[in-house]
Design a protein around this motif. Structure first.
Motif, PDB file in Angstrom:
ATOM      1  N   ASP A  34      39.942  44.684  46.903  1.00  0.00           N
ATOM      2  CA  ASP A  34      38.839  43.908  46.317  1.00  0.00           C
ATOM      3  C   ASP A  34      39.166  43.421  44.907  1.00  0.00           C
ATOM      4  OD1 ASP A  34      37.390  44.297  48.642  1.00  0.00           O
ATOM      5  OD2 ASP A  34      36.398  46.078  47.875  1.00  0.00           O
ATOM      6  N   GLY A  35      40.402  43.014  44.678  1.00  0.00           N
ATOM      7  CA  GLY A  35      40.840  42.569  43.364  1.00  0.00           C
ATOM      8  C   GLY A  35      40.517  41.127  43.038  1.00  0.00           C
ATOM      9  N   TYR A  36      39.880  40.413  43.927  1.00  0.00           N
ATOM     10  CA  TYR A  36      39.550  39.005  43.706  1.00  0.00           C
ATOM     11  C   TYR A  36      38.450  38.877  42.644  1.00  0.00           C
ATOM     12  CZ  TYR A  36      36.275  40.679  47.204  1.00  0.00           C
ATOM     13  OH  TYR A  36      35.348  41.446  47.874  1.00  0.00           O
ATOM     14  N   PRO A  37      38.352  37.702  41.988  1.00  0.00           N
ATOM     15  CA  PRO A  37      37.384  37.537  40.896  1.00  0.00           C
ATOM     16  C   PRO A  37      35.927  37.797  41.289  1.00  0.00           C
ATOM     17  CG  PRO A  37      38.976  35.765  40.846  1.00  0.00           C
ATOM     18  CD  PRO A  37      39.231  36.540  42.109  1.00  0.00           C
ATOM     19  N   GLU A  38      35.545  37.438  42.504  1.00  0.00           N
ATOM     20  CA  GLU A  38      34.168  37.663  42.949  1.00  0.00           C
ATOM     21  C   GLU A  38      33.871  39.136  43.198  1.00  0.00           C
ATOM     22  OE1 GLU A  38      35.566  33.606  44.299  1.00  0.00           O
ATOM     23  OE2 GLU A  38      36.372  35.635  44.374  1.00  0.00           O
ATOM     24  N   GLY A  39      34.886  39.970  43.228  1.00  0.00           N
ATOM     25  CA  GLY A  39      34.729  41.415  43.389  1.00  0.00           C
ATOM     26  C   GLY A  39      35.043  42.128  42.082  1.00  0.00           C
ATOM     27  N   LEU A  40      36.326  42.356  41.847  1.00  0.00           N
ATOM     28  CA  LEU A  40      36.760  43.071  40.652  1.00  0.00           C
ATOM     29  C   LEU A  40      36.365  42.347  39.367  1.00  0.00           C
ATOM     30  CD1 LEU A  40      38.283  45.403  39.326  1.00  0.00           C
ATOM     31  CD2 LEU A  40      40.396  44.082  39.655  1.00  0.00           C
ATOM     32  N   GLY A  41      36.506  41.025  39.345  1.00  0.00           N
ATOM     33  CA  GLY A  41      36.143  40.274  38.146  1.00  0.00           C
ATOM     34  C   GLY A  41      34.704  40.509  37.738  1.00  0.00           C
ATOM     35  N   ALA A  45      33.188  42.436  34.356  1.00  0.00           N
ATOM     36  CA  ALA A  45      32.198  41.793  33.484  1.00  0.00           C
ATOM     37  C   ALA A  45      30.947  42.648  33.345  1.00  0.00           C
ATOM     38  CB  ALA A  45      31.849  40.413  34.029  1.00  0.00           C
ATOM     39  N   MET A  46      30.463  43.207  34.436  1.00  0.00           N
ATOM     40  CA  MET A  46      29.255  44.039  34.382  1.00  0.00           C
ATOM     41  C   MET A  46      29.522  45.349  33.642  1.00  0.00           C
ATOM     42  SD  MET A  46      26.872  42.235  35.517  1.00  0.00           S
ATOM     43  CE  MET A  46      25.573  43.449  35.644  1.00  0.00           C
ATOM     44  N   SER A  47      30.730  45.865  33.753  1.00  0.00           N
ATOM     45  CA  SER A  47      31.062  47.081  33.027  1.00  0.00           C
ATOM     46  C   SER A  47      31.079  46.826  31.526  1.00  0.00           C
ATOM     47  CB  SER A  47      32.410  47.620  33.498  1.00  0.00           C
ATOM     48  OG  SER A  47      32.698  48.840  32.867  1.00  0.00           O
ATOM     49  N   VAL A  48      31.643  45.690  31.120  1.00  0.00           N
ATOM     50  CA  VAL A  48      31.679  45.346  29.698  1.00  0.00           C
ATOM     51  C   VAL A  48      30.262  45.130  29.165  1.00  0.00           C
ATOM     52  CG1 VAL A  48      32.392  43.575  28.040  1.00  0.00           C
ATOM     53  CG2 VAL A  48      34.009  44.369  29.774  1.00  0.00           C
ATOM     54  N   LEU A  49      29.449  44.404  29.923  1.00  0.00           N
ATOM     55  CA  LEU A  49      28.114  44.044  29.444  1.00  0.00           C
ATOM     56  C   LEU A  49      27.097  45.171  29.543  1.00  0.00           C
ATOM     57  CD1 LEU A  49      27.764  40.447  30.901  1.00  0.00           C
ATOM     58  CD2 LEU A  49      28.107  41.093  28.511  1.00  0.00           C
ATOM     59  N   LYS A  50      27.161  45.944  30.632  1.00  0.00           N
ATOM     60  CA  LYS A  50      26.102  46.923  30.896  1.00  0.00           C
ATOM     61  C   LYS A  50      26.608  48.337  31.115  1.00  0.00           C
ATOM     62  CE  LYS A  50      23.122  43.398  32.687  1.00  0.00           C
ATOM     63  NZ  LYS A  50      21.816  43.201  33.184  1.00  0.00           N
ATOM     64  N   ASN A  51      27.870  48.581  30.771  1.00  0.00           N
ATOM     65  CA  ASN A  51      28.471  49.908  30.914  1.00  0.00           C
ATOM     66  C   ASN A  51      28.408  50.444  32.342  1.00  0.00           C
ATOM     67  OD1 ASN A  51      29.129  50.071  28.162  1.00  0.00           O
ATOM     68  ND2 ASN A  51      27.066  50.773  27.673  1.00  0.00           N
ATOM     69  N   GLU A  52      28.430  49.546  33.328  1.00  0.00           N
ATOM     70  CA  GLU A  52      28.425  49.990  34.720  1.00  0.00           C
ATOM     71  C   GLU A  52      29.806  50.554  35.068  1.00  0.00           C
ATOM     72  OE1 GLU A  52      27.003  46.975  37.392  1.00  0.00           O
ATOM     73  OE2 GLU A  52      25.058  46.870  36.389  1.00  0.00           O
ATOM     74  N   GLN A 118      30.384  34.368  31.031  1.00  0.00           N
ATOM     75  CA  GLN A 118      30.926  33.167  31.642  1.00  0.00           C
ATOM     76  C   GLN A 118      31.578  33.484  32.992  1.00  0.00           C
ATOM     77  OE1 GLN A 118      33.260  32.393  28.079  1.00  0.00           O
ATOM     78  NE2 GLN A 118      32.189  30.428  27.803  1.00  0.00           N
ATOM     79  N   LEU A 119      32.210  34.650  33.080  1.00  0.00           N
ATOM     80  CA  LEU A 119      32.806  35.060  34.352  1.00  0.00           C
ATOM     81  C   LEU A 119      31.715  35.241  35.394  1.00  0.00           C
ATOM     82  CD1 LEU A 119      35.705  37.534  34.782  1.00  0.00           C
ATOM     83  CD2 LEU A 119      33.785  37.589  36.338  1.00  0.00           C
ATOM     84  N   ILE A 120      30.637  35.897  35.020  1.00  0.00           N
ATOM     85  CA  ILE A 120      29.528  36.108  35.955  1.00  0.00           C
ATOM     86  C   ILE A 120      28.974  34.762  36.410  1.00  0.00           C
ATOM     87  CG2 ILE A 120      27.145  36.962  36.140  1.00  0.00           C
ATOM     88  CD1 ILE A 120      28.066  39.277  34.248  1.00  0.00           C
ATOM     89  N   GLU A 121      28.779  33.845  35.474  1.00  0.00           N
ATOM     90  CA  GLU A 121      28.248  32.530  35.822  1.00  0.00           C
ATOM     91  C   GLU A 121      29.166  31.791  36.784  1.00  0.00           C
ATOM     92  OE1 GLU A 121      27.448  28.343  33.539  1.00  0.00           O
ATOM     93  OE2 GLU A 121      26.834  30.180  32.503  1.00  0.00           O
ATOM     94  N   LYS A 122      30.472  31.842  36.536  1.00  0.00           N
ATOM     95  CA  LYS A 122      31.419  31.114  37.372  1.00  0.00           C
ATOM     96  C   LYS A 122      31.536  31.689  38.773  1.00  0.00           C
ATOM     97  CE  LYS A 122      36.122  29.472  37.785  1.00  0.00           C
ATOM     98  NZ  LYS A 122      37.377  29.165  37.106  1.00  0.00           N
ATOM     99  N   TYR A 123      31.553  33.008  38.902  1.00  0.00           N
ATOM    100  CA  TYR A 123      31.866  33.620  40.201  1.00  0.00           C
ATOM    101  C   TYR A 123      30.650  34.117  40.980  1.00  0.00           C
ATOM    102  CZ  TYR A 123      36.712  33.021  39.025  1.00  0.00           C
ATOM    103  OH  TYR A 123      37.934  32.459  38.707  1.00  0.00           O
TER     104      TYR A 123
END
Length: 125
Positions: A34-41, A45-52, A118-123
């Motif tokens: 699951d290394g594709y941007p819609e998965g891992l990406g 992003a969510m880990s950086v923003l919300k500590n998930e 921006q990653l979340i918005e794009k993917y």
């Protein structure tokens, strides 16, 4: 088929382009699927923003290389500055090196540079 990736952490430094591979990284992890941007990406992003939390990462030595990667992610950080993310898509088809006559893949295409939002918005479209 697994979508393999490496996640690398680099320091934001003056003059370093986020769309090029840095000379130095400080930590590296391998992700088997699951290394594709819609998965891992999106997970990054969510880990950086919300500590998930993110599971399934394997700690690697910073010099470890793989010949089966589909993506390489860079997480660019610096004290008192925004975190940026770069995603490189790997040429999984590869070719034969003219010099050494070995089968090689190339880290050839930067497909994303931006902040986690921006990653979340794009993917997620």
């Amino acid at each position: 088929m697994s979508t393999r990736a490496q996640v690398r952490f680099a320091t934001r430094e003056t003059g370093q382009s986020f769309s090029e591979h840095p000379d130095k990284i400080h930590a590296q992890f391998y992700v088997h699927s699951d290394g594709y941007p819609e998965g891992l990406g999106l997970d990054i992003a969510m880990s950086v923003l919300k500590n998930e939390p993110i599971s399934g990462w394997e700690i690697e030595h910073v010099q470890d290389k793989h010949d089966d990667l589909n993506y390489i992610y860079y997480i660019w950080q610096k004290y008192d500055d925004d975190t940026w993310i770069s995603i490189f898509e790997i040429d999984t088809y590869g070719s034969v090196c003219e010099r050494c006559e070995q089968w090689v893949t190339t880290e050839d295409k930067c497909i994303f540079v931006g902040k986690p939002e921006q990653l979340i918005e794009k993917y997620t479209k």
